[in-house]
Design a protein around this motif. Structure first.
Motif, PDB file in Angstrom:
ATOM      1  N   ILE A 157       0.835  -1.209   0.000  1.00 29.38           N
ATOM      2  CA  ILE A 157       0.000   0.000   0.000  1.00 29.38           C
ATOM      3  C   ILE A 157       0.867   1.254   0.000  1.00 29.38           C
ATOM      4  N   LEU A 158       1.937   1.229   0.798  1.00 29.90           N
ATOM      5  CA  LEU A 158       2.836   2.381   0.866  1.00 29.90           C
ATOM      6  C   LEU A 158       3.526   2.621  -0.471  1.00 29.90           C
ATOM      7  N   ALA A 159       4.082   1.554  -1.042  1.00 26.56           N
ATOM      8  CA  ALA A 159       4.795   1.695  -2.317  1.00 26.56           C
ATOM      9  C   ALA A 159       3.846   2.116  -3.434  1.00 26.56           C
ATOM     10  N   GLY A 160       2.651   1.514  -3.466  1.00 27.47           N
ATOM     11  CA  GLY A 160       1.663   1.901  -4.476  1.00 27.47           C
ATOM     12  C   GLY A 160       1.205   3.333  -4.308  1.00 27.47           C
ATOM     13  N   SER A 161       1.125   3.780  -3.051  1.00 29.03           N
ATOM     14  CA  SER A 161       0.686   5.155  -2.784  1.00 29.03           C
ATOM     15  C   SER A 161       1.691   6.170  -3.305  1.00 29.03           C
ATOM     16  N   LEU A 162       2.978   5.858  -3.187  1.00 33.61           N
ATOM     17  CA  LEU A 162       4.004   6.781  -3.665  1.00 33.61           C
ATOM     18  C   LEU A 162       3.833   7.062  -5.155  1.00 33.61           C
ATOM     19  N   VAL A 163       3.622   5.980  -5.912  1.00 34.17           N
ATOM     20  CA  VAL A 163       3.433   6.151  -7.351  1.00 34.17           C
ATOM     21  C   VAL A 163       2.051   6.714  -7.652  1.00 34.17           C
ATOM     22  N   GLY A 164       1.048   6.245  -6.925  1.00 28.42           N
ATOM     23  CA  GLY A 164      -0.324   6.691  -7.160  1.00 28.42           C
ATOM     24  C   GLY A 164      -0.528   8.173  -6.924  1.00 28.42           C
TER      25      GLY A 164
ATOM     26  N   GLY B 157      -5.313   6.689 -11.577  1.00 24.20           N
ATOM     27  CA  GLY B 157      -4.933   7.580 -10.500  1.00 24.20           C
ATOM     28  C   GLY B 157      -4.545   6.861  -9.226  1.00 24.20           C
ATOM     29  N   PHE B 158      -4.717   7.542  -8.108  1.00 23.26           N
ATOM     30  CA  PHE B 158      -4.233   7.045  -6.812  1.00 23.26           C
ATOM     31  C   PHE B 158      -4.846   5.696  -6.457  1.00 23.26           C
ATOM     32  N   ARG B 159      -6.160   5.605  -6.426  1.00 21.49           N
ATOM     33  CA  ARG B 159      -6.809   4.359  -6.005  1.00 21.49           C
ATOM     34  C   ARG B 159      -6.489   3.201  -6.948  1.00 21.49           C
ATOM     35  N   THR B 160      -6.503   3.502  -8.242  1.00 23.66           N
ATOM     36  CA  THR B 160      -6.239   2.443  -9.221  1.00 23.66           C
ATOM     37  C   THR B 160      -4.846   1.872  -9.054  1.00 23.66           C
ATOM     38  N   ILE B 161      -3.849   2.737  -8.924  1.00 22.16           N
ATOM     39  CA  ILE B 161      -2.467   2.285  -8.789  1.00 22.16           C
ATOM     40  C   ILE B 161      -2.281   1.483  -7.506  1.00 22.16           C
ATOM     41  N   VAL B 162      -2.860   1.964  -6.396  1.00 16.26           N
ATOM     42  CA  VAL B 162      -2.732   1.241  -5.122  1.00 16.26           C
ATOM     43  C   VAL B 162      -3.389  -0.131  -5.210  1.00 16.26           C
ATOM     44  N   LEU B 163      -4.560  -0.207  -5.831  1.00 12.10           N
ATOM     45  CA  LEU B 163      -5.253  -1.489  -5.951  1.00 12.10           C
ATOM     46  C   LEU B 163      -4.490  -2.467  -6.845  1.00 12.10           C
TER      47      LEU B 163
ATOM     48  N   ILE C  69       1.578   1.050 -14.853  1.00 14.53           N
ATOM     49  CA  ILE C  69       0.789  -0.078 -14.338  1.00 14.53           C
ATOM     50  C   ILE C  69       1.621  -1.357 -14.316  1.00 14.53           C
ATOM     51  N   TRP C  70       2.371  -1.573 -15.374  1.00 13.01           N
ATOM     52  CA  TRP C  70       3.227  -2.749 -15.468  1.00 13.01           C
ATOM     53  C   TRP C  70       4.293  -2.748 -14.364  1.00 13.01           C
ATOM     54  N   VAL C  71       4.944  -1.602 -14.146  1.00 14.73           N
ATOM     55  CA  VAL C  71       5.970  -1.492 -13.111  1.00 14.73           C
ATOM     56  C   VAL C  71       5.362  -1.663 -11.728  1.00 14.73           C
ATOM     57  N   VAL C  72       4.186  -1.056 -11.497  1.00 13.23           N
ATOM     58  CA  VAL C  72       3.533  -1.153 -10.189  1.00 13.23           C
ATOM     59  C   VAL C  72       3.196  -2.603  -9.854  1.00 13.23           C
ATOM     60  N   ALA C  73       2.796  -3.377 -10.853  1.00 11.60           N
ATOM     61  CA  ALA C  73       2.539  -4.798 -10.617  1.00 11.60           C
ATOM     62  C   ALA C  73       3.814  -5.489 -10.136  1.00 11.60           C
ATOM     63  N   GLY C  74       4.947  -5.136 -10.729  1.00 11.89           N
ATOM     64  CA  GLY C  74       6.222  -5.693 -10.275  1.00 11.89           C
ATOM     65  C   GLY C  74       6.551  -5.278  -8.855  1.00 11.89           C
ATOM     66  N   ILE C  75       6.224  -4.017  -8.519  1.00 17.20           N
ATOM     67  CA  ILE C  75       6.441  -3.534  -7.151  1.00 17.20           C
ATOM     68  C   ILE C  75       5.600  -4.348  -6.170  1.00 17.20           C
TER      69      ILE C  75
ATOM     70  N   GLU D 299       1.667  10.522  -7.410  1.00 15.78           N
ATOM     71  CA  GLU D 299       2.224  11.239  -8.562  1.00 15.78           C
ATOM     72  C   GLU D 299       1.275  11.188  -9.744  1.00 15.78           C
ATOM     73  N   ARG D 300       0.666  10.027  -9.978  1.00 19.54           N
ATOM     74  CA  ARG D 300      -0.281   9.879 -11.082  1.00 19.54           C
ATOM     75  C   ARG D 300      -1.552  10.704 -10.833  1.00 19.54           C
ATOM     76  N   GLU D 301      -2.012  10.745  -9.594  1.00 16.28           N
ATOM     77  CA  GLU D 301      -3.206  11.525  -9.256  1.00 16.28           C
ATOM     78  C   GLU D 301      -2.922  13.016  -9.410  1.00 16.28           C
ATOM     79  N   TYR D 302      -1.729  13.449  -9.003  1.00 15.20           N
ATOM     80  CA  TYR D 302      -1.343  14.856  -9.107  1.00 15.20           C
ATOM     81  C   TYR D 302      -1.362  15.322 -10.555  1.00 15.20           C
ATOM     82  N   LYS D 303      -0.972  14.418 -11.469  1.00 13.49           N
ATOM     83  CA  LYS D 303      -0.954  14.757 -12.886  1.00 13.49           C
ATOM     84  C   LYS D 303      -2.263  14.413 -13.582  1.00 13.49           C
TER      85      LYS D 303
END
Length: 214
Positions: free
Chosen positions: A17-24, A35-41, A95-101, A26-30
């Motif tokens: 959740i923490l790692a996904g939030s960091l990326v999420g 966005g945030f929820r999608t990346i975290v999930l 999305i691909w990188v986040v799955a690896g994370i 940034e995506r939500e800000y842009k």
């Protein structure tokens, strides 16, 4: 039957959740489609499947492979392609990188998971500034122009305007649309010259409309 997750599983979930939030964030800000929820999930889902695979027998590789396949479908869903451009490739890559994370967190590589998430955010933010700096020096754009009629002399006149502003141009297509001539050019120029060209283009009487696809 264990009704509660093990301590290591809770840590994996928290790190995911923490790692996904960091990326999420940034995506939500842009204001991106993922966005945030999608990346975290997505990150949490990859972690969950990886955790489940740890308790299976001989299924680890198959589950990991299926995670990659599933993420491929999600990534394809955020890519939009029209006649002149492709958008969403960066979001699909994220999305691909986040799955690896998430998979790294699920298998217990917490430091690797957090490190990759930080690196991903740096790439998305710092490299974006590098791209912007490069664009200020030199731009490549695709322009779609519709003339008021079918007179091919307008096409030559437009080329002279491009040459006037030191814009390198390559004609991609020419077509007829509702008894009007339309043309697609690929332009190469610095930002200042391109802006001056746009200003003059808006005042050309024989040009009915134009727009860019980067």
């Amino acid at each position: 039957m264990d009704l509660l997750p093990e301590d290591n599983d809770l840590i994996s979930i928290g790190i995911s959740i923490l790692a996904g939030s960091l990326v999420g964030l940034e995506r939500e800000y842009k204001n991106k489609s993922a966005g945030f929820r999608t990346i975290v999930l997505i990150c949490l889902g990859a972690t969950a499947f990886t955790m489940v695979s740890r308790y299976g027998v001989g299924s680890d590789d198959r589950i990991a492979a299926n995670i990659i396949t599933g993420i491929g479908f999600i990534g394809a869903g955020v890519i939009f392609k029209d006649k002149f451009s492709v958008m969403g490739l960066t979001t699909a890559a994220v999305i691909w990188v986040v799955a690896g994370i998430g998979m790294a967190a699920g298998i217990g590589y917490y430091g690797l998971s957090l490190t990759i998430s930080v690196i991903t955010v740096l790439i998305l933010s710092v490299f974006n500034k590098v791209e912007s700096a490069m664009e200020r020096l030199f731009l490549t754009r695709t322009i779609f122009v519709v003339f008021q009629d079918m007179d091919t002399d307008h096409l030559e006149a437009l080329k002279r305007v491009m040459d006037k502003h030191a814009i390198k141009h390559t004609r991609k297509t020419v077509s007829k649309r509702a008894r009007k001539l339309s043309v697609v050019f690929e332009l190469n120029a610095d930002r200042k010259n391109l802006q001056q060209f746009n200003n003059e283009l808006m005042g050309l009487g024989y040009v009915e409309e134009f727009y860019y696809n980067s």
